[in-house]
Design a protein around this motif. Structure first.
Motif, PDB file in Angstrom:
ATOM      1  N   ASN A 139       0.827  -1.214   0.000  1.00 48.24           N
ATOM      2  CA  ASN A 139       0.000   0.000   0.000  1.00 48.24           C
ATOM      3  C   ASN A 139       0.854   1.253   0.000  1.00 48.24           C
ATOM      4  OD1 ASN A 139      -2.853  -0.696  -0.067  1.00 48.24           O
ATOM      5  ND2 ASN A 139      -2.530  -1.706   1.888  1.00 48.24           N
ATOM      6  N   ILE A 140       1.974   1.224   0.734  1.00 45.64           N
ATOM      7  CA  ILE A 140       2.896   2.369   0.728  1.00 45.64           C
ATOM      8  C   ILE A 140       3.526   2.528  -0.652  1.00 45.64           C
ATOM      9  CG2 ILE A 140       4.998   3.347   1.742  1.00 45.64           C
ATOM     10  CD1 ILE A 140       4.375   1.745   4.288  1.00 45.64           C
ATOM     11  N   ASP A 152      11.604  -2.320  -6.523  1.00 47.81           N
ATOM     12  CA  ASP A 152      11.138  -2.262  -5.131  1.00 47.81           C
ATOM     13  C   ASP A 152      10.377  -3.526  -4.754  1.00 47.81           C
ATOM     14  OD1 ASP A 152      12.267   0.172  -4.500  1.00 47.81           O
ATOM     15  OD2 ASP A 152      10.434   1.340  -4.813  1.00 47.81           O
ATOM     16  N   LEU A 153       9.653  -4.100  -5.721  1.00 47.89           N
ATOM     17  CA  LEU A 153       8.905  -5.320  -5.443  1.00 47.89           C
ATOM     18  C   LEU A 153       9.847  -6.490  -5.170  1.00 47.89           C
ATOM     19  CD1 LEU A 153       6.011  -5.110  -8.084  1.00 47.89           C
ATOM     20  CD2 LEU A 153       6.032  -4.317  -5.709  1.00 47.89           C
ATOM     21  N   TYR A 154      10.945  -6.550  -5.912  1.00 44.57           N
ATOM     22  CA  TYR A 154      11.933  -7.605  -5.664  1.00 44.57           C
ATOM     23  C   TYR A 154      12.493  -7.468  -4.252  1.00 44.57           C
ATOM     24  CZ  TYR A 154      16.030 -10.613  -6.097  1.00 44.57           C
ATOM     25  OH  TYR A 154      16.970 -11.615  -5.900  1.00 44.57           O
ATOM     26  N   ALA A 155      12.859  -6.239  -3.866  1.00 46.01           N
ATOM     27  CA  ALA A 155      13.427  -6.011  -2.538  1.00 46.01           C
ATOM     28  C   ALA A 155      12.431  -6.395  -1.445  1.00 46.01           C
ATOM     29  CB  ALA A 155      13.832  -4.549  -2.391  1.00 46.01           C
ATOM     30  N   SER A 160       3.292  -3.944 -11.209  1.00 46.86           N
ATOM     31  CA  SER A 160       3.072  -2.825 -10.291  1.00 46.86           C
ATOM     32  C   SER A 160       2.751  -3.350  -8.901  1.00 46.86           C
ATOM     33  CB  SER A 160       1.929  -1.946 -10.793  1.00 46.86           C
ATOM     34  OG  SER A 160       0.703  -2.676 -10.774  1.00 46.86           O
ATOM     35  N   ALA A 161       2.841  -2.461  -7.925  1.00 46.71           N
ATOM     36  CA  ALA A 161       2.496  -2.824  -6.551  1.00 46.71           C
ATOM     37  C   ALA A 161       1.014  -3.180  -6.443  1.00 46.71           C
ATOM     38  CB  ALA A 161       2.843  -1.677  -5.606  1.00 46.71           C
ATOM     39  N   SER A 162       0.170  -2.487  -7.187  1.00 50.54           N
ATOM     40  CA  SER A 162      -1.266  -2.772  -7.136  1.00 50.54           C
ATOM     41  C   SER A 162      -1.566  -4.159  -7.695  1.00 50.54           C
ATOM     42  CB  SER A 162      -2.049  -1.703  -7.901  1.00 50.54           C
ATOM     43  OG  SER A 162      -1.641  -1.650  -9.256  1.00 50.54           O
ATOM     44  N   GLN A 163      -0.865  -4.562  -8.756  1.00 54.37           N
ATOM     45  CA  GLN A 163      -1.073  -5.905  -9.311  1.00 54.37           C
ATOM     46  C   GLN A 163      -0.617  -6.964  -8.315  1.00 54.37           C
ATOM     47  OE1 GLN A 163       1.427  -7.881 -12.452  1.00 54.37           O
ATOM     48  NE2 GLN A 163      -0.356  -7.420 -13.743  1.00 54.37           N
TER      49      GLN A 163
END
Length: 396
Positions: free
Chosen positions: A128-129, A200-203, A257-260
């Motif tokens: 969410n962030i 960022d998603l990988y991290a 994406s973060a939303s996905q």
């Protein structure tokens, strides 16, 4: 050398050092000008320019201050001040809101056990962030997500801190930025000078794997650059496949994406972690028929809570949800106790008692029963209680 109780800018009285990586010092301090004494604690980051500190370090420090000043999110520490001190040594200072709590790294050090349920909560809050950051114009990339930069606050929420590696413009093919990140958590493309939202998603994925295994991702074995962690954890297959897709070596094969990523996590559907495909596999989120006494089956946190349909219409609710334990509601002496038990534990029991296509399918089903309970069950219950009280008064 900075000393405890020293006052900076005639305003910030430093208390104790929180960290020192050789380039930056981080101190807990008291804001003497704070209007609210109870919330006067702040974090002061200091960069002493010169010596081993390079221009890139100063650029990152200034960029962090500029971006934090523009951010407004309840899970990101609030920017307070930025200053420069020229006292033989040129100091640059950044002041932020202090978040009381523990970093996830501190919890790992004391061998804190992270369950799948707890890690899912962390993932949802961080995603969410990231949605907020990535969807800004221009988008903001954190580029250094790891356990030490995630704070479990005293309010039981996750906070993202330390924007020292932040990037304030969308990455483009062929554009090289300052190389930042932490080995093991940062993906390969980031060390090549390229960062995208999927970085960022990988991290985040590497961080979650660290929490689940207790092993730093840089110490985990790899195969084709993929982290090998499945044999060290006991997780639902859908969550494993979600983590694998999050940590794909190639950014185009991760979630876009973060939303996905968040939607996939909440849907409870397994995903393929290769060839950039997001496909529903055999439903494994709920082990259908495992039974309400099965304690190994993971119950998603977002479905827990009071079930009004089960409480107000227990005699009907139990049939479609296949919670046969609820048949005790037909026993007059304990029927009301069973109704309360179904209200409190109905969501958990129903989740384990029959097959659900997804979490949303489960929520929609229970929402329908809640509406029916309010419209039908509540009036019937009121009428029955009224009749019972009238009969009791007549008997007396």
């Amino acid at each position: 050398m900075l000393q405890a109780e020293q006052i900076l800018q005639e305003r910030y009285q430093v208390q104790r050092q929180l960290g020192n990586n050789g380039i930056r010092q981080t101190w807990l301090a008291t804001d003497l000008q704070a209007s609210d004494a109870e919330n006067s604690l702040v974090v002061v980051k200091l960069l002493a320019f010169g010596g081993t500190v390079q221009w890139d370090d100063l650029k990152l420090f200034e960029r962090e201050a500029q971006i934090l000043k523009q951010l407004n999110h309840p899970r990101i520490p609030r920017y307070i001040d930025y200053f420069c001190i020229d006292d033989r040594t040129l100091w640059f200072g950044l002041v932020q809101e202090y978040i009381p709590g523990e970093s996830l790294k501190e919890q790992l050090i004391v061998s804190k056990r992270f369950t799948e349920k707890r890690v899912r909560k962390i993932a949802i809050e961080v995603l969410n962030i990231l949605m907020h950051l990535h969807e800004l114009n221009p988008g903001v990339l954190h580029r250094d997500i790891k356990p030490s930069n995630l704070i479990w606050g005293e309010d039981n929420h996750i906070y993202l801190v330390d924007f020292g590696a932040v990037q304030d413009k969308a990455a483009k093919e062929g554009v090289t930025f300052t190389i930042v990140g932490t080995y093991g958590y940062a993906p390969m493309e980031q060390f090549g000078g390229r960062a995208v939202p999927a970085s960022d998603l990988y991290a985040l994925g590497a961080t979650l794997i660290h929490l689940l295994t207790g092993i730093s991702p840089c110490d985990l074995p790899q195969q084709d650059l993929r982290l090998q962690f499945t044999e060290r954890v006991n997780l639902s297959p859908s969550f494993i496949s979600w983590l694998q897709k999050l940590t794909e070596p190639a950014p185009e094969q991760r979630f876009a994406s973060a939303s996905q990523a968040l939607n996939a996590l909440k849907s409870g559907l397994a995903v393929k972690s290769a060839k950039n495909q997001l496909l529903p596999l055999k439903e494994v989120t709920n082990n259908s028929g495992c039974g309400i006494n099965n304690y190994t089956e993971t119950v998603p946190e977002e479905i827990l809570g009071w079930n009004w349909g089960a409480f107000l219409l227990p005699w009907l609710w139990l049939w479609t949800n296949q919670v046969w334990f609820g048949l005790f509601c037909f026993v007059p002496q304990i029927g009301w106790i069973m109704a309360i038990a179904l209200g409190a534990k109905g969501n958990e029991w129903a989740w384990k008692s029959r097959q659900w296509r997804s979490i949303e399918h489960f929520k929609a089903h229970q929402r329908g029963w809640a509406i029916a309970g309010v419209l039908i069950g509540a009036p019937i219950s009121i009428a029955l209680w009224t009749w019972a009280l009238t009969a009791l008064k007549s008997a007396l």
